[in-house]
Design a protein around this motif. Structure first.
Motif, PDB file in Angstrom:
ATOM      1  N   ASP A  36       0.773  -1.343   0.128  1.00 33.30           N
ATOM      2  CA  ASP A  36       0.065   0.117   0.076  1.00 33.30           C
ATOM      3  C   ASP A  36       0.735   1.447  -0.176  1.00 33.30           C
ATOM      4  N   ARG A  37       2.184   1.302  -0.118  1.00 34.02           N
ATOM      5  CA  ARG A  37       2.842   2.304   0.137  1.00 34.02           C
ATOM      6  C   ARG A  37       2.608   3.339  -0.970  1.00 34.02           C
ATOM      7  N   THR A  38       2.235   3.263  -2.418  1.00 33.42           N
ATOM      8  CA  THR A  38       2.063   4.172  -3.216  1.00 33.42           C
ATOM      9  C   THR A  38       0.493   4.677  -3.050  1.00 33.42           C
ATOM     10  N   LYS A  39      -0.245   4.470  -2.040  1.00 33.62           N
ATOM     11  CA  LYS A  39      -1.636   5.057  -2.042  1.00 33.62           C
ATOM     12  C   LYS A  39      -1.325   6.227  -1.092  1.00 33.62           C
ATOM     13  N   PRO A  40      -1.908   7.358  -1.444  1.00 32.58           N
ATOM     14  CA  PRO A  40      -1.792   8.680  -0.911  1.00 32.58           C
ATOM     15  C   PRO A  40      -2.516   8.564   0.704  1.00 32.58           C
ATOM     16  N   VAL A  41      -2.109   9.402   1.433  1.00 29.83           N
ATOM     17  CA  VAL A  41      -2.734   9.573   2.706  1.00 29.83           C
ATOM     18  C   VAL A  41      -3.396  10.822   2.839  1.00 29.83           C
ATOM     19  N   ARG A  42      -4.512  11.181   3.351  1.00 32.79           N
ATOM     20  CA  ARG A  42      -4.949  12.502   3.371  1.00 32.79           C
ATOM     21  C   ARG A  42      -4.406  13.343   4.554  1.00 32.79           C
ATOM     22  N   LYS A  43      -4.367  14.442   4.580  1.00 38.34           N
ATOM     23  CA  LYS A  43      -3.930  15.556   5.894  1.00 38.34           C
ATOM     24  C   LYS A  43      -3.742  16.689   5.343  1.00 38.34           C
ATOM     25  N   ASP A  89       6.332  22.251   2.031  1.00 35.96           N
ATOM     26  CA  ASP A  89       5.815  21.052   2.232  1.00 35.96           C
ATOM     27  C   ASP A  89       6.591  20.110   1.482  1.00 35.96           C
ATOM     28  N   TYR A  90       6.801  20.492   0.212  1.00 34.65           N
ATOM     29  CA  TYR A  90       7.338  19.525  -1.034  1.00 34.65           C
ATOM     30  C   TYR A  90       8.682  19.311  -0.287  1.00 34.65           C
ATOM     31  N   ILE A  91       9.530  20.373   0.228  1.00 34.59           N
ATOM     32  CA  ILE A  91      10.769  19.998   0.478  1.00 34.59           C
ATOM     33  C   ILE A  91      10.966  19.251   1.765  1.00 34.59           C
ATOM     34  N   HIS A  92       9.997  19.544   2.659  1.00 35.39           N
ATOM     35  CA  HIS A  92       9.850  18.423   3.886  1.00 35.39           C
ATOM     36  C   HIS A  92       9.781  17.036   3.810  1.00 35.39           C
ATOM     37  N   TYR A  93       8.733  16.712   2.740  1.00 37.50           N
ATOM     38  CA  TYR A  93       8.329  15.376   2.070  1.00 37.50           C
ATOM     39  C   TYR A  93       9.687  14.774   1.622  1.00 37.50           C
ATOM     40  N   MET A  94      10.788  15.559   0.826  1.00 36.93           N
ATOM     41  CA  MET A  94      11.754  15.211   0.264  1.00 36.93           C
ATOM     42  C   MET A  94      12.745  14.711   1.314  1.00 36.93           C
ATOM     43  N   ALA A  95      12.891  15.539   2.409  1.00 34.43           N
ATOM     44  CA  ALA A  95      13.605  15.275   3.493  1.00 34.43           C
ATOM     45  C   ALA A  95      13.345  13.810   4.065  1.00 34.43           C
ATOM     46  N   ASP A  96      11.996  13.787   4.392  1.00 35.01           N
ATOM     47  CA  ASP A  96      11.448  12.459   4.720  1.00 35.01           C
ATOM     48  C   ASP A  96      12.117  11.265   3.951  1.00 35.01           C
ATOM     49  N   LEU A  97      12.011  11.474   2.558  1.00 32.41           N
ATOM     50  CA  LEU A  97      12.223  10.410   1.379  1.00 32.41           C
ATOM     51  C   LEU A  97      13.782  10.054   1.464  1.00 32.41           C
ATOM     52  N   VAL A  98      14.683  11.079   1.671  1.00 34.04           N
ATOM     53  CA  VAL A  98      15.987  10.818   1.787  1.00 34.04           C
ATOM     54  C   VAL A  98      16.511  10.237   3.059  1.00 34.04           C
ATOM     55  N   GLY A  99      15.578   9.928   4.353  1.00 35.92           N
ATOM     56  CA  GLY A  99      15.880   9.625   5.394  1.00 35.92           C
ATOM     57  C   GLY A  99      16.709  10.527   6.400  1.00 35.92           C
ATOM     58  N   LEU A 100      16.054  11.739   6.119  1.00 30.87           N
ATOM     59  CA  LEU A 100      16.630  12.843   7.250  1.00 30.87           C
ATOM     60  C   LEU A 100      16.138  12.582   8.406  1.00 30.87           C
ATOM     61  N   ILE A 132       8.392   3.365  -6.011  1.00 29.89           N
ATOM     62  CA  ILE A 132       7.639   4.422  -6.561  1.00 29.89           C
ATOM     63  C   ILE A 132       6.692   4.871  -5.146  1.00 29.89           C
ATOM     64  N   ARG A 133       6.828   6.268  -4.940  1.00 25.56           N
ATOM     65  CA  ARG A 133       6.012   6.827  -3.786  1.00 25.56           C
ATOM     66  C   ARG A 133       5.116   7.723  -4.293  1.00 25.56           C
ATOM     67  N   GLU A 134       3.655   7.880  -3.839  1.00 25.25           N
ATOM     68  CA  GLU A 134       2.622   8.963  -4.205  1.00 25.25           C
ATOM     69  C   GLU A 134       2.536   9.450  -2.946  1.00 25.25           C
ATOM     70  N   ILE A 135       2.969  10.749  -2.746  1.00 25.47           N
ATOM     71  CA  ILE A 135       2.639  11.661  -1.582  1.00 25.47           C
ATOM     72  C   ILE A 135       1.602  12.749  -1.783  1.00 25.47           C
ATOM     73  N   GLU A 136       0.625  12.739  -1.103  1.00 25.82           N
ATOM     74  CA  GLU A 136      -0.543  13.593  -1.323  1.00 25.82           C
ATOM     75  C   GLU A 136      -0.283  14.698  -0.139  1.00 25.82           C
ATOM     76  N   MET A 137      -0.324  16.003  -0.904  1.00 24.01           N
ATOM     77  CA  MET A 137      -0.235  17.279   0.018  1.00 24.01           C
ATOM     78  C   MET A 137      -1.487  18.210   0.024  1.00 24.01           C
ATOM     79  N   LYS A 138      -2.031  18.449   1.211  1.00 21.39           N
ATOM     80  CA  LYS A 138      -3.195  19.216   1.057  1.00 21.39           C
ATOM     81  C   LYS A 138      -2.895  20.592   1.846  1.00 21.39           C
ATOM     82  N   GLN A 139      -3.490  21.791   1.238  1.00 19.52           N
ATOM     83  CA  GLN A 139      -3.315  23.121   1.844  1.00 19.52           C
ATOM     84  C   GLN A 139      -4.643  23.675   1.633  1.00 19.52           C
ATOM     85  N   GLY A 140      -5.357  23.765   2.721  1.00 23.32           N
ATOM     86  CA  GLY A 140      -6.870  24.445   2.421  1.00 23.32           C
ATOM     87  C   GLY A 140      -7.666  23.473   1.770  1.00 23.32           C
ATOM     88  N   ASN A 141      -8.319  23.912   0.588  1.00 15.97           N
ATOM     89  CA  ASN A 141      -9.184  22.892   0.018  1.00 15.97           C
ATOM     90  C   ASN A 141      -8.424  22.500  -1.249  1.00 15.97           C
TER      91      ASN A 141
END
Length: 316
Positions: free
Chosen positions: A12-19, A98-109, A296-305
């Protein structure tokens, strides 16, 4: 999505998580307009009380949006004198962070640890240079920004000159061939930890203007109005030529990006791109799998609507 979410089961790792915004995002609590105005007085004329009794700006006004960005970058990321030419793409800072923070997660920071040795490549950095600027200031990374537009790169050179701490962290490269993305940019023997990209998502200027009209109408409705009062829409977040549209739009650009990434599969650990149109995710994933990606990773980002997605893949 936290670091743990990025390491879910293979199934399930390519499924997005809403937040909402990333937990590390400094804009999780919204905009502190009094503090921003105090730090950046030029913002003051644009700040007004909205229909809900809250301080805000007119997000349909390009100058107001640009001034807000300059204030945010100054107060939260210690970037002085940020500016862009008239008509250039003006990115929403919280979403780009947000994009940069998720890339930091991705590279294992690891939380609380900077890794200045991490190297990021921004494809199509534009006149705003936002991803490298944030990556340099938040995590201390080494960054390279590429673009096909000389005027855009010259504008970023001015921003770097006004911020001496960026001089040894943020370098620029001109892409001389519009038919290539990584070729001519990634040099022999060079290795990047991650590449980021905000692809042009329209297929023509007309399509871009229609999209801006829809955005303005949505903003008008949020203010309690029926429709935006304009027959000739301005691009409130700007965007020049290749920043907003290209032949084939986002779908074709992603196809080119993915295909060329395979050629440089040993020179970049994680390739990634924003995908603004949900319909483009499935065919992009299919092509990535076909080319032999290891993950492959799909990362969902949400800002407002607004919901956007990052698609990331690696051949390593």
């Amino acid at each position: 999505m936290t670091v743990n979410n990025l390491h879910r089961s293979e199934k399930d790792r390519t499924k997005p998580v809403r937040k909402g915004l990333h937990p590390k995002n400094r804009h999780n609590q919204g905009y502190d307009f009094p503090a921003l105005v105090k730090n950046h007085p030029a913002l003051a004329p644009h700040v007004k009380t909205n229909a809900y009794g809250e301080l805000s700006i007119d997000f349909a006004d390009p100058l107001a949006v640009k001034t807000l960005n300059a204030a945010l970058l100054n107060r939260y990321y210690n970037i002085a004198d940020w500016d862009i030419p008239e008509g250039a793409l003006c990115p929403p800072i919280p979403g780009r962070a947000d994009y940069i923070h998720y890339m930091a997660d991705l590279v294992g920071l690891e939380p609380g640890h900077e890794k200045p040795n991490i190297k990021l490549l921004d494809i199509g950095t534009g006149a705003n240079g936002i991803y490298p600027l944030l990556a340099c200031q938040i995590y201390g990374w080494q960054c390279v920004g590429s673009d096909i537009n000389l005027q855009s790169l010259e504008n970023i050179e001015t921003i770097i000159a006004n911020n001496p701490t960026l001089k040894d962290r943020f370098t620029l490269r001109m892409q001389h061939d519009k038919n290539h993305i990584f070729e001519g940019i990634i040099q022999a023997g060079e290795f990047f930890d991650v590449s980021v990209c905000n692809p042009p998502f329209h297929a023509s200027l007309d399509e871009a203007l229609k999209g801006s009209q829809r955005k303005l109408n949505n903003l008008a409705r949020s203010r309690g109005e029926q429709k935006a009062d304009t027959q000739s829409p301005t691009l409130n977040f700007g965007g020049m030529g290749a920043e907003l549209w290209c032949k084939g739009g986002e779908q074709l650009f992603l196809k080119k990006l993915i295909r060329e990434s395979q050629v440089y599969s040993t020179q970049c650990r994680w390739f990634s791109s924003l995908v603004s149109k949900a319909d483009n995710v499935k065919p992009a994933k299919k092509l990535i799998r076909k080319l032999g990606a290891a993950d492959i990773r799909e990362i969902e980002m949400k800002q407002g609507n607004k919901v956007t997605r990052i698609l990331a893949w690696t051949f390593i």
